[in-house]
Write a protein that holds these residues in place. Structure first.
Motif, short mmCIF file in Angstrom:
data_model
loop_
_atom_site.label_atom_id
_atom_site.label_comp_id
_atom_site.label_asym_id
_atom_site.label_seq_id
_atom_site.Cartn_x
_atom_site.Cartn_y
_atom_site.Cartn_z
N VAL A 93 0.79 -1.13 -0.03
CA VAL A 93 0.06 0.03 0.03
C VAL A 93 0.82 1.35 0.01
O VAL A 93 0.52 2.26 -0.77
CB VAL A 93 -0.86 0.07 1.23
CG1 VAL A 93 -1.52 1.35 1.41
CG2 VAL A 93 -1.98 -1.02 1.26
N ILE A 94 1.88 1.20 0.84
CA ILE A 94 2.72 2.53 0.85
C ILE A 94 3.31 2.61 -0.64
O ILE A 94 3.40 3.72 -1.14
CB ILE A 94 3.91 2.11 1.80
CG1 ILE A 94 3.47 1.99 3.33
CG2 ILE A 94 5.02 3.50 1.71
CD1 ILE A 94 2.62 3.10 3.89
N SER A 95 3.90 1.59 -1.29
CA SER A 95 4.53 1.53 -2.59
C SER A 95 3.32 2.30 -3.47
O SER A 95 3.76 3.06 -4.14
CB SER A 95 4.78 0.12 -2.91
OG SER A 95 5.57 0.27 -4.24
N ASN A 96 2.11 1.67 -3.35
CA ASN A 96 1.30 2.26 -4.39
C ASN A 96 1.18 3.67 -4.24
O ASN A 96 0.72 4.25 -5.26
CB ASN A 96 -0.11 1.47 -4.06
CG ASN A 96 -0.04 -0.01 -4.72
OD1 ASN A 96 0.91 -0.55 -5.38
ND2 ASN A 96 -1.09 -0.74 -4.40
N TRP A 97 1.00 4.11 -2.76
CA TRP A 97 0.90 5.62 -2.55
C TRP A 97 1.94 6.26 -3.37
O TRP A 97 1.98 7.31 -3.78
CB TRP A 97 0.54 5.91 -1.02
CG TRP A 97 -0.40 5.43 -0.59
CD1 TRP A 97 -1.61 5.01 -1.09
CD2 TRP A 97 -0.66 5.40 0.95
NE1 TRP A 97 -2.63 4.68 -0.03
CE2 TRP A 97 -1.94 4.73 1.33
CE3 TRP A 97 0.25 5.29 2.00
CZ2 TRP A 97 -2.47 4.42 2.66
CZ3 TRP A 97 -0.30 5.16 3.22
CH2 TRP A 97 -1.91 4.77 3.24
N GLU A 98 3.15 6.01 -2.97
CA GLU A 98 4.56 6.56 -3.39
C GLU A 98 4.43 6.56 -4.95
O GLU A 98 4.99 7.60 -5.57
CB GLU A 98 5.55 5.99 -2.73
CG GLU A 98 5.86 6.11 -1.39
CD GLU A 98 7.15 5.52 -0.91
OE1 GLU A 98 7.84 4.97 -1.65
OE2 GLU A 98 7.27 5.55 0.40
N ARG A 99 4.08 5.58 -5.42
CA ARG A 99 3.85 5.58 -7.13
C ARG A 99 2.65 6.01 -7.64
O ARG A 99 2.46 6.24 -8.72
CB ARG A 99 4.30 4.24 -7.43
CG ARG A 99 5.73 3.53 -7.19
CD ARG A 99 5.90 2.29 -7.67
NE ARG A 99 5.04 1.30 -7.27
CZ ARG A 99 4.95 0.07 -7.66
NH1 ARG A 99 5.78 -0.48 -8.53
NH2 ARG A 99 3.90 -0.72 -7.16
N GLU A 100 1.77 6.43 -6.66
CA GLU A 100 0.60 7.31 -7.16
C GLU A 100 -0.50 6.32 -7.77
O GLU A 100 -1.10 6.90 -8.86
CB GLU A 100 0.56 8.60 -7.59
CG GLU A 100 1.63 9.43 -6.92
CD GLU A 100 1.63 10.92 -7.01
OE1 GLU A 100 1.33 11.44 -8.24
OE2 GLU A 100 2.21 11.73 -6.46
N TYR A 101 -0.28 5.01 -7.48
CA TYR A 101 -1.24 4.10 -8.23
C TYR A 101 -2.59 4.07 -7.49
O TYR A 101 -3.56 3.90 -7.87
CB TYR A 101 -0.67 2.66 -8.13
CG TYR A 101 0.56 2.36 -8.99
CD1 TYR A 101 0.82 3.34 -10.03
CD2 TYR A 101 1.08 1.33 -8.80
CE1 TYR A 101 2.06 2.94 -11.02
CE2 TYR A 101 2.25 1.03 -9.66
CZ TYR A 101 2.70 1.88 -10.60
OH TYR A 101 3.66 1.47 -11.49
#
Length: 133
Positions: free
Chosen positions: A33-41
């Protein structure tokens, strides 16, 4: 190019020396989830923004892009309680941050802190843009 919420989360996560897992643990979310937020997915909801703000020690307005000032007092605490003169000299030693100004020795500490916050925001913007390239 404007700096998105994902870039701001990633910048402050790295500034705080958190892994995605460590930040996820602090906000009760998975590293994915953190990764998705950072990549703005995907975008964090308002409750997640509040939790991120606490975990990253920056304002919700900063995370949402409403201001480029993450909070002068909080950013100051990241440093080792250096004086405004020491902090500014450190910032100005970065060749990309050279600034011409006069009469600096007569500035109040509040004026120096305001300039420090501005320079940090500009440096962060450049650092984030380099990460995006």
């Amino acid at each position: 190019m404007s700096i998105g919420t994902g870039d701001r989360i990633k910048y402050f996560r790295k500034l705080r020396k958190f892994t995605q897992k460590e930040l996820g643990d602090k906000v009760n979310r998975s590293p994915q989830v953190i990764s998705n937020w950072e990549r703005e997915y995907s975008d964090p909801d308002h409750e997640d923004i509040a939790l991120l703000s606490q975990a990253l020690n920056c304002s919700t307005d900063y995370l949402l892009g409403r201001t480029n000032n993450p909070s002068i007092a909080e950013v100051h605490n990241i440093e080792d309680e250096k004086t405004p003169d020491e902090q500014l000299k450190e910032l100005l030693s970065d060749p990309t941050m050279l600034v011409a100004f006069s009469d600096y020795d007569n500035w109040s500490d509040d004026d120096k802190k305001e300039l420090i916050a501005y320079l940090r925001a500009k440096k962060m913007s450049r650092d984030v843009n380099k990460l995006s390239e």
